[in-house]
Design an enzyme around this catalytic site. Structure first.
Site, PDB file in Angstrom:
ATOM      1  N   ARG A 186       0.783  -1.230   0.000  1.00  0.00           N
ATOM      2  CA  ARG A 186       0.000   0.000   0.000  1.00  0.00           C
ATOM      3  C   ARG A 186       0.821   1.290   0.000  1.00  0.00           C
ATOM      4  O   ARG A 186       1.782   1.444   0.737  1.00  0.00           O
ATOM      5  CB  ARG A 186      -0.969   0.013   1.173  1.00  0.00           C
ATOM      6  CG  ARG A 186      -0.332  -0.046   2.551  1.00  0.00           C
ATOM      7  CD  ARG A 186      -1.435   0.123   3.578  1.00  0.00           C
ATOM      8  NE  ARG A 186      -0.941   0.060   4.936  1.00  0.00           N
ATOM      9  CZ  ARG A 186      -1.451   0.769   5.939  1.00  0.00           C
ATOM     10  NH1 ARG A 186      -2.437   1.612   5.715  1.00  0.00           N
ATOM     11  NH2 ARG A 186      -0.972   0.642   7.156  1.00  0.00           N
ATOM     12  N   GLU A 241       1.655  -5.992   8.227  1.00  0.00           N
ATOM     13  CA  GLU A 241       2.992  -5.822   8.772  1.00  0.00           C
ATOM     14  C   GLU A 241       2.894  -5.361  10.223  1.00  0.00           C
ATOM     15  O   GLU A 241       1.947  -4.680  10.610  1.00  0.00           O
ATOM     16  CB  GLU A 241       3.764  -4.775   7.961  1.00  0.00           C
ATOM     17  CG  GLU A 241       3.130  -3.382   8.016  1.00  0.00           C
ATOM     18  CD  GLU A 241       3.897  -2.332   7.245  1.00  0.00           C
ATOM     19  OE1 GLU A 241       5.124  -2.276   7.392  1.00  0.00           O
ATOM     20  OE2 GLU A 241       3.250  -1.566   6.494  1.00  0.00           O
ATOM     21  N   HIS A 255       1.381  -4.247   3.374  1.00  0.00           N
ATOM     22  CA  HIS A 255       2.673  -3.709   3.823  1.00  0.00           C
ATOM     23  C   HIS A 255       2.971  -2.422   3.064  1.00  0.00           C
ATOM     24  O   HIS A 255       2.809  -2.359   1.852  1.00  0.00           O
ATOM     25  CB  HIS A 255       3.774  -4.737   3.537  1.00  0.00           C
ATOM     26  CG  HIS A 255       5.078  -4.464   4.232  1.00  0.00           C
ATOM     27  ND1 HIS A 255       5.604  -5.325   5.167  1.00  0.00           N
ATOM     28  CD2 HIS A 255       5.961  -3.449   4.141  1.00  0.00           C
ATOM     29  CE1 HIS A 255       6.770  -4.849   5.610  1.00  0.00           C
ATOM     30  NE2 HIS A 255       6.992  -3.700   5.000  1.00  0.00           N
ATOM     31  N   HIS A 256       3.421  -1.374   3.786  1.00  0.00           N
ATOM     32  CA  HIS A 256       3.935  -0.166   3.150  1.00  0.00           C
ATOM     33  C   HIS A 256       5.328  -0.482   2.592  1.00  0.00           C
ATOM     34  O   HIS A 256       6.328  -0.445   3.314  1.00  0.00           O
ATOM     35  CB  HIS A 256       4.093   0.961   4.173  1.00  0.00           C
ATOM     36  CG  HIS A 256       2.838   1.697   4.508  1.00  0.00           C
ATOM     37  ND1 HIS A 256       2.034   2.283   3.553  1.00  0.00           N
ATOM     38  CD2 HIS A 256       2.256   1.984   5.704  1.00  0.00           C
ATOM     39  CE1 HIS A 256       1.013   2.890   4.146  1.00  0.00           C
ATOM     40  NE2 HIS A 256       1.123   2.720   5.445  1.00  0.00           N
ATOM     41  N   VAL A 257       5.434  -0.777   1.316  1.00  0.00           N
ATOM     42  CA  VAL A 257       6.742  -1.122   0.747  1.00  0.00           C
ATOM     43  C   VAL A 257       6.672  -0.984  -0.766  1.00  0.00           C
ATOM     44  O   VAL A 257       5.609  -1.147  -1.377  1.00  0.00           O
ATOM     45  CB  VAL A 257       7.152  -2.558   1.145  1.00  0.00           C
ATOM     46  CG1 VAL A 257       6.260  -3.605   0.470  1.00  0.00           C
ATOM     47  CG2 VAL A 257       8.626  -2.833   0.868  1.00  0.00           C
TER      48      VAL A 257
END
Length: 281
Positions: free
Chosen positions: A8, A35, A68-70
């Protein structure tokens, strides 16, 4: 792999989609994983970190959805089974304004103090700064220079970064042609769906029909319970004039092109569904 990977982008309304997926997980029989809350969002990883995350996702009990922020991770290049990639995008200027005020929100600053108690907090002058003055005064924070590098860990002006990947040379320069083209190719070749809440019904329809095992019933839940879905809105964000937005847009040309590219692709997917099945959405 029977796993959805939602890498995201911050400040695109991802909390709303996560809450929707949480409710759908009970109905459609998959497990939603998120996460662990990081102290700081680190979206660019080294090769070893990318491989570790890819292997961890591949090892989840399936069917699963992982959030996950990635930046985009190419599982195929890492020789790990490929997940079903999804993401959301938002108008880049609205997104950067949202981030500007989100970073100054009292609850965000309180969390920052808890996570980093030994680091001095920002000055009151910075906390009280408004976006319009920041742009008019040419403050570094609001001076969006083409091909500039990452200013700091919380520099989230690059939406393309989450689709371009982890290369500092290719993906980090702001509003660059190279990052734009890589991000476009990645969306076209790797992502099942890249949606936008600007096109809410189109997004929900495409998710339901392209990934039915995970998103069947999305329309009904969203429109029945949207008032109860998390949105992570900031009530302290003031109005920003169209004049200032226009001034900022001039520096976001390729970021805007990428956003419109994703929306056009989404609408093409929706049109194909309507032609195939006479959808009434």
């Amino acid at each position: 792999m029977d796993t959805v990977f939602f890498n995201r982008v911050p400040k695109v309304g991802s909390e709303t989609l996560i809450e929707l997926m949480k409710q759908l997980s009970d109905i459609n029989g998959f497990t939603l994983f998120r996460e662990k809350q990081p102290k700081a969002i680190l979206v660019t990883l080294g090769p070893i970190q990318q491989l570790q995350l890819a292997e961890d996702i591949a090892d989840l009990e399936q069917p699963a959805a992982y959030v996950h922020h990635v930046n985009f991770i190419n599982f195929t290049h890492l020789e790990v089974p490929r997940p079903i990639y999804i993401n959301m995008v938002r108008d880049p200027v609205e997104r950067v304004i949202s981030w500007f005020y989100y970073a100054r929100a009292p609850w965000v600053q309180a969390q920052r103090q808890r996570n980093f108690p030994s680091v001095p907090g920002p000055k009151v002058q910075w906390l009280k700064k408004d976006f319009e003055s920041c742009v008019r005064n040419g403050d570094k924070e609001c001076n969006y220079i083409e091909n500039s590098d990452l200013e700091h860990v919380s520099d989230h002006r690059r939406q393309t970064l989450f689709f371009c990947g982890h290369s500092r040379k290719d993906c980090m320069p702001f509003n660059s042609e190279r990052a734009l083209q890589i991000a476009k190719r990645t969306v076209e070749s790797e992502y099942a769906v890249v949606g936008s809440w600007t096109d809410v019904n189109v997004t929900l329809t495409v998710l339901e029909h392209y990934i039915p095992k995970f998103f069947k019933g999305a329309h009904q839940i969203y429109h029945t319970e949207s008032g109860g879905l998390a949105s992570n809105t900031n009530p302290l964000k003031p109005h920003v004039s169209e004049e200032i937005k226009a001034r900022v847009r001039a520096n976001f040309s390729r970021e805007i092109e990428f956003y419109e590219f994703c929306r056009q692709r989404l609408h093409k997917q929706y049109l194909a569904l309507r032609l195939d099945s006479n959808l009434n959405y």
